[in-house]
Design a protein around this motif. Structure first.
Motif, PDB file in Angstrom:
ATOM      1  N   ALA A  19       0.832  -1.204   0.000  1.00 38.86           N
ATOM      2  CA  ALA A  19       0.000   0.000   0.000  1.00 38.86           C
ATOM      3  C   ALA A  19       0.869   1.256   0.000  1.00 38.86           C
ATOM      4  O   ALA A  19       0.544   2.252  -0.660  1.00 38.86           O
ATOM      5  N   LYS A  20       1.977   1.219   0.731  1.00 36.69           N
ATOM      6  CA  LYS A  20       2.890   2.374   0.745  1.00 36.69           C
ATOM      7  C   LYS A  20       3.489   2.612  -0.641  1.00 36.69           C
ATOM      8  O   LYS A  20       3.577   3.742  -1.106  1.00 36.69           O
ATOM      9  N   LEU A  26       1.122   6.589  -6.874  1.00 36.64           N
ATOM     10  CA  LEU A  26      -0.042   7.422  -7.185  1.00 36.64           C
ATOM     11  C   LEU A  26       0.172   8.899  -6.850  1.00 36.64           C
ATOM     12  O   LEU A  26      -0.584   9.753  -7.301  1.00 36.64           O
ATOM     13  N   SER A  27       1.193   9.195  -6.080  1.00 37.83           N
ATOM     14  CA  SER A  27       1.395  10.575  -5.635  1.00 37.83           C
ATOM     15  C   SER A  27       1.661  11.526  -6.794  1.00 37.83           C
ATOM     16  O   SER A  27       1.380  12.715  -6.685  1.00 37.83           O
ATOM     17  N   ASP A  52      -2.842   9.907   2.860  1.00 38.93           N
ATOM     18  CA  ASP A  52      -1.937  11.042   2.667  1.00 38.93           C
ATOM     19  C   ASP A  52      -1.998  11.513   1.218  1.00 38.93           C
ATOM     20  O   ASP A  52      -1.969  12.711   0.945  1.00 38.93           O
ATOM     21  N   ILE A  53      -2.123  10.561   0.296  1.00 32.87           N
ATOM     22  CA  ILE A  53      -2.292  10.908  -1.115  1.00 32.87           C
ATOM     23  C   ILE A  53      -3.670  11.521  -1.334  1.00 32.87           C
ATOM     24  O   ILE A  53      -3.826  12.506  -2.042  1.00 32.87           O
ATOM     25  N   LEU A  54      -4.680  10.961  -0.687  1.00 26.80           N
ATOM     26  CA  LEU A  54      -6.042  11.486  -0.786  1.00 26.80           C
ATOM     27  C   LEU A  54      -6.091  12.948  -0.351  1.00 26.80           C
ATOM     28  O   LEU A  54      -6.741  13.775  -0.982  1.00 26.80           O
ATOM     29  N   ALA A  55      -5.381  13.273   0.704  1.00 24.30           N
ATOM     30  CA  ALA A  55      -5.391  14.641   1.221  1.00 24.30           C
ATOM     31  C   ALA A  55      -4.864  15.636   0.185  1.00 24.30           C
ATOM     32  O   ALA A  55      -5.294  16.790   0.156  1.00 24.30           O
ATOM     33  N   LYS A  56      -3.963  15.187  -0.686  1.00 24.63           N
ATOM     34  CA  LYS A  56      -3.344  16.074  -1.671  1.00 24.63           C
ATOM     35  C   LYS A  56      -3.945  15.944  -3.068  1.00 24.63           C
ATOM     36  O   LYS A  56      -3.674  16.769  -3.932  1.00 24.63           O
ATOM     37  N   TYR A  77      -7.310   8.516  10.398  1.00 29.20           N
ATOM     38  CA  TYR A  77      -6.555   8.963   9.220  1.00 29.20           C
ATOM     39  C   TYR A  77      -7.497   9.332   8.076  1.00 29.20           C
ATOM     40  O   TYR A  77      -7.309  10.350   7.408  1.00 29.20           O
ATOM     41  N   ILE A  78      -8.509   8.502   7.856  1.00 28.42           N
ATOM     42  CA  ILE A  78      -9.468   8.760   6.785  1.00 28.42           C
ATOM     43  C   ILE A  78     -10.213  10.071   7.048  1.00 28.42           C
ATOM     44  O   ILE A  78     -10.343  10.919   6.158  1.00 28.42           O
ATOM     45  N   CYS A  79     -10.677  10.260   8.265  1.00 31.31           N
ATOM     46  CA  CYS A  79     -11.422  11.479   8.608  1.00 31.31           C
ATOM     47  C   CYS A  79     -10.563  12.727   8.455  1.00 31.31           C
ATOM     48  O   CYS A  79     -11.025  13.755   7.949  1.00 31.31           O
TER      49      CYS A  79
END
Length: 118
Positions: A19-20, A26-27, A52-56, A77-79
């Motif tokens: 996943a990492k 994906l970043s 962390d990728i989702l946040a960006k 983390y998701i929230c």
């Protein structure tokens, strides 16, 4: 041809380390709009890397984490990522075992969240 959806349906072949690496790849991707982890053992560290990728992300619209083992840290983390992400419209966390700090388990049979801009 453009790739805009990636689905990982694997069992135990996709783990935290995978996943990492997926998150790292994906970043820099600007075309993926849908990402799914189904029956993957990504754990809290894997969830953290993905969100962390989702946040960006400015392109990801759908994130599905189904049939995984999560803990409260993973949900936190998701929230946190949802506070900064402006493009996600669908988040699905379903058929997931949630392990609580008391070592009790909760079965999440289906949660889908549609997100709308304010």
């Amino acid at each position: 041809m453009h790739l805009n959806a990636v689905n990982f349906i694997a069992g135990e072949n996709i783990n935290e380390t995978c996943a990492k690496y997926i998150a790292e790849a994906l970043s820099t991707n600007k075309e993926i709009t849908s990402l799914s982890f189904i029956r993957a053992a990504i754990g809290a560290a894997g969830v953290k890397a993905i969100v962390d990728i989702l946040a960006k992300s400015t392109t990801l619209k759908k994130l599905e984490i189904r049939s995984n083992e999560l803990d409260l840290t993973s949900l936190q983390y998701i929230c946190e990522a949802l506070h900064t992400n402006k493009t996600l419209t669908t988040l699905t966390v379903s058929y997931t075992h949630l392990t609580l700090p008391t070592n009790r388990e909760v079965q999440i049979s289906g949660v889908a969240v549609s997100l709308k801009k304010k």
